[in-house]
Motif scaffolding. Structure first.
Motif, PDB file in Angstrom:
ATOM      1  N   THR A 204       0.677  10.077  -2.919  1.00 18.13           N
ATOM      2  CA  THR A 204      -0.270   9.773  -1.843  1.00 18.13           C
ATOM      3  C   THR A 204       0.251  10.026  -0.426  1.00 18.13           C
ATOM      4  O   THR A 204      -0.512   9.890   0.531  1.00 18.13           O
ATOM      5  CB  THR A 204      -0.717   8.299  -1.944  1.00 18.13           C
ATOM      6  OG1 THR A 204       0.456   7.489  -2.087  1.00 18.13           O
ATOM      7  CG2 THR A 204      -1.622   8.091  -3.125  1.00 18.13           C
ATOM      8  N   CYS A 209      -6.781   7.686   3.296  1.00 19.11           N
ATOM      9  CA  CYS A 209      -7.013   6.459   2.549  1.00 19.11           C
ATOM     10  C   CYS A 209      -7.870   5.518   3.382  1.00 19.11           C
ATOM     11  O   CYS A 209      -7.702   5.427   4.594  1.00 19.11           O
ATOM     12  CB  CYS A 209      -5.676   5.802   2.210  1.00 19.11           C
ATOM     13  SG  CYS A 209      -5.868   4.349   1.164  1.00 19.11           S
ATOM     14  N   ALA A 211      -7.700   2.408   3.280  1.00 26.36           N
ATOM     15  CA  ALA A 211      -6.925   1.219   3.659  1.00 26.36           C
ATOM     16  C   ALA A 211      -6.566   1.317   5.142  1.00 26.36           C
ATOM     17  O   ALA A 211      -5.996   2.306   5.588  1.00 26.36           O
ATOM     18  CB  ALA A 211      -5.670   1.127   2.802  1.00 26.36           C
ATOM     19  N   ARG A 226      -2.481  -2.749   6.177  1.00 25.14           N
ATOM     20  CA  ARG A 226      -3.584  -1.914   5.684  1.00 25.14           C
ATOM     21  C   ARG A 226      -3.890  -2.183   4.209  1.00 25.14           C
ATOM     22  O   ARG A 226      -5.024  -2.169   3.781  1.00 25.14           O
ATOM     23  CB  ARG A 226      -3.278  -0.429   5.910  1.00 25.14           C
ATOM     24  CG  ARG A 226      -2.130   0.081   5.093  1.00 25.14           C
ATOM     25  CD  ARG A 226      -1.876   1.554   5.324  1.00 25.14           C
ATOM     26  NE  ARG A 226      -1.094   1.776   6.522  1.00 25.14           N
ATOM     27  CZ  ARG A 226      -0.725   2.976   6.941  1.00 25.14           C
ATOM     28  NH1 ARG A 226      -1.096   4.043   6.283  1.00 25.14           N
ATOM     29  NH2 ARG A 226       0.008   3.113   8.015  1.00 25.14           N
ATOM     30  N   CYS A 227      -2.818  -2.368   3.413  1.00 25.96           N
ATOM     31  CA  CYS A 227      -2.987  -2.654   1.979  1.00 25.96           C
ATOM     32  C   CYS A 227      -1.836  -3.547   1.548  1.00 25.96           C
ATOM     33  O   CYS A 227      -0.953  -3.859   2.347  1.00 25.96           O
ATOM     34  CB  CYS A 227      -3.008  -1.349   1.176  1.00 25.96           C
ATOM     35  SG  CYS A 227      -1.463  -0.413   1.257  1.00 25.96           S
ATOM     36  N   PHE A 229       0.552  -2.750  -0.205  1.00 27.47           N
ATOM     37  CA  PHE A 229       1.748  -1.973  -0.565  1.00 27.47           C
ATOM     38  C   PHE A 229       2.478  -1.376   0.631  1.00 27.47           C
ATOM     39  O   PHE A 229       3.568  -0.834   0.475  1.00 27.47           O
ATOM     40  CB  PHE A 229       1.359  -0.873  -1.559  1.00 27.47           C
ATOM     41  CG  PHE A 229       0.451  -1.390  -2.636  1.00 27.47           C
ATOM     42  CD1 PHE A 229       0.962  -2.212  -3.632  1.00 27.47           C
ATOM     43  CD2 PHE A 229      -0.914  -1.124  -2.630  1.00 27.47           C
ATOM     44  CE1 PHE A 229       0.131  -2.747  -4.604  1.00 27.47           C
ATOM     45  CE2 PHE A 229      -1.755  -1.650  -3.598  1.00 27.47           C
ATOM     46  CZ  PHE A 229      -1.244  -2.469  -4.587  1.00 27.47           C
ATOM     47  N   ILE A 230       1.864  -1.415   1.799  1.00 29.23           N
ATOM     48  CA  ILE A 230       2.518  -0.917   3.012  1.00 29.23           C
ATOM     49  C   ILE A 230       2.546  -2.081   3.999  1.00 29.23           C
ATOM     50  O   ILE A 230       1.499  -2.599   4.376  1.00 29.23           O
ATOM     51  CB  ILE A 230       1.762   0.296   3.602  1.00 29.23           C
ATOM     52  CG1 ILE A 230       1.816   1.446   2.600  1.00 29.23           C
ATOM     53  CG2 ILE A 230       2.351   0.712   4.951  1.00 29.23           C
ATOM     54  CD1 ILE A 230       1.092   2.709   3.038  1.00 29.23           C
ATOM     55  N   CYS A 251      -1.785   7.789   4.096  1.00 34.12           N
ATOM     56  CA  CYS A 251      -0.794   6.970   3.381  1.00 34.12           C
ATOM     57  C   CYS A 251       0.634   7.363   3.774  1.00 34.12           C
ATOM     58  O   CYS A 251       0.957   8.535   3.895  1.00 34.12           O
ATOM     59  CB  CYS A 251      -0.984   7.134   1.873  1.00 34.12           C
ATOM     60  SG  CYS A 251       0.138   6.090   0.925  1.00 34.12           S
ATOM     61  N   CYS A 256       0.880   5.668  -5.148  1.00 33.66           N
ATOM     62  CA  CYS A 256       0.016   4.487  -5.256  1.00 33.66           C
ATOM     63  C   CYS A 256      -0.331   4.354  -6.730  1.00 33.66           C
ATOM     64  O   CYS A 256      -0.766   5.314  -7.363  1.00 33.66           O
ATOM     65  CB  CYS A 256      -1.242   4.703  -4.413  1.00 33.66           C
ATOM     66  SG  CYS A 256      -2.251   3.223  -4.230  1.00 33.66           S
ATOM     67  N   GLY A 261      -5.123  -0.456  -4.999  1.00 35.26           N
ATOM     68  CA  GLY A 261      -4.675   0.511  -3.993  1.00 35.26           C
ATOM     69  C   GLY A 261      -5.448   1.811  -4.116  1.00 35.26           C
ATOM     70  O   GLY A 261      -6.141   2.228  -3.191  1.00 35.26           O
TER      71      GLY A 261
HETATM   72  S1  SF4 Z   1      -0.357   2.694  -0.842  1.00 35.85           S
HETATM   73 FE1  SF4 Z   1      -2.346   3.152  -1.807  1.00 35.85          FE
HETATM   74  S2  SF4 Z   1      -3.804   1.773  -0.799  1.00 35.85           S
HETATM   75 FE2  SF4 Z   1      -1.956   1.826   0.474  1.00 35.85          FE
HETATM   76  S3  SF4 Z   1      -2.357   3.411   1.995  1.00 35.85           S
HETATM   77 FE3  SF4 Z   1      -1.282   4.398   0.294  1.00 35.85          FE
HETATM   78  S4  SF4 Z   1      -2.894   5.179  -1.057  1.00 35.85           S
HETATM   79 FE4  SF4 Z   1      -3.835   3.717   0.321  1.00 35.85          FE
END
Ligand code: SF4
Ligand code: SF4
Length: 287
Positions: A204, A209, A211, A226-227, A229-230, A251, A256, A261
């Motif tokens: 990704t 995205c 997010a 934003r999500c 995971f970040i 992203c 991801c 996500g």
């Molecule tokens: S980790 Fe997934 S949800 Fe987060 S910005 Fe990247 S693609 Fe989008």
């Protein structure tokens, strides 16, 4: 009041305890003290109050680190949120072990559940009984399971016993590369027609995205990323306006891998498959 674009919010408060003890659980499994639970409740009530004051439509997904629905204060909060005029959807991830006496008071048009069956912690009969109560109360929900090989017999049993109108998903086990044989993948794809989307690790970095643009993650103290995971800090909902935090972003992670996500990845355009039931993970065929 002019309503702006619908915003999706993933909320994860400080709660980190569960009544189950699944071996594959990635979350810390600890007992919360009375003080920690009181703090979690205070965070939740503050967030609920903030939601009620927003001049835009919001879809909510609660993604607790543990099981929230065994706590009365979550049940009552979801009931109230489900009736707020600016809340389009209020959804929560749950093991469905809680009493469901409260559910009849919620708005079935907005409340929805993402339920997961955990084979070592409950029985199929008990779980199906809970699902039946949701059906009787007209609550929309999906059912899922972790696709570990030791769960395969439960996957078949659940598929056979759940009403065909309920979408049953399988989360691919991706911690081990090439975990499934081709035959196993074919079988899982028949059980869950969307299995291949989940059995993919998406590359990704640099990709567009939603997010951060139409979806945000918020923690118990109001901090925004934003999500999940970040962890780049975008601001705090109790100190800044939402508009100052939202923007077009690509992203910055290499990959991801989780449903919550990759549903935001623009190139997948998964709204075409799930439409307005994307948060509770119900594809259009099952609406
Ligand atoms: S980790 Fe997934 S949800 Fe987060 S910005 Fe990247 S693609 Fe989008
Ligand atoms: S029910 Fe969910 S949170 Fe609880 S132990 Fe199992 S995987 Fe972890």
């Amino acid at each position: 009041m002019t309503l702006k674009q619908v915003l999706t919010i993933l909320y994860r408060g400080p709660l980190e305890s569960c009544n189950y003890d699944c071996s594959y659980c990635p979350f810390a499994k600890k007992k919360n003290t009375r003080e920690e639970l009181a703090f979690d409740r205070a965070c939740l009530l503050k967030f609920e109050n903030w939601i009620s004051q927003q001049d835009r439509e919001i879809s909510l997904l609660f993604t607790p680190w543990g099981e929230a629905l065994i706590r009365k204060y979550y049940q009552e909060c979801l009931v109230r949120l489900s009736w707020l005029p600016n809340v389009k959807k209020v959804c929560i991830q749950t093991n469905l072990s809680c009493s469901l006496a409260w559910i009849a008071r919620a708005n079935p048009k907005t409340l929805a559940l993402w339920t997961t069956f955990h084979p070592t912690e409950t029985t199929v009969d008990k779980f199906i009984g809970q699902c039946q109560q949701l059906v009787e109360n007209k609550i929309h929900f999906s059912v899922g399971i972790v696709g570990k090989k030791e769960n395969f017999s439960f996957i078949q049993t659940l598929k056979d016993q759940l009403p065909p109108t309920i979408y049953f998903w399988v989360n691919a086990y991706k911690r081990q590369a090439n975990y499934y044989s081709a035959t196993e993948q074919d079988w899982l794809q028949k059980i869950d027609p969307l299995f291949s989307f989940n059995n993919t690790i998406y590359e990704t970095r640099g990709k567009g995205c939603e997010a951060g643009e139409s979806s945000l993650s918020i923690d118990g103290e109001g901090n925004v990323t934003r999500c999940h995971f970040i962890k780049d800090y975008l601001g705090n909902i109790y100190q800044q306006s939402l508009d100052s935090m939202l923007g077009v972003r690509s992203c910055t992670n290499d990959c991801c891998r989780c449903y919550i996500g990759y549903i935001n990845l623009k190139e997948l355009d998964l709204n075409r498959i799930y439409s307005n039931r994307i948060l509770e993970r119900i594809p259009l065929d099952y609406h």
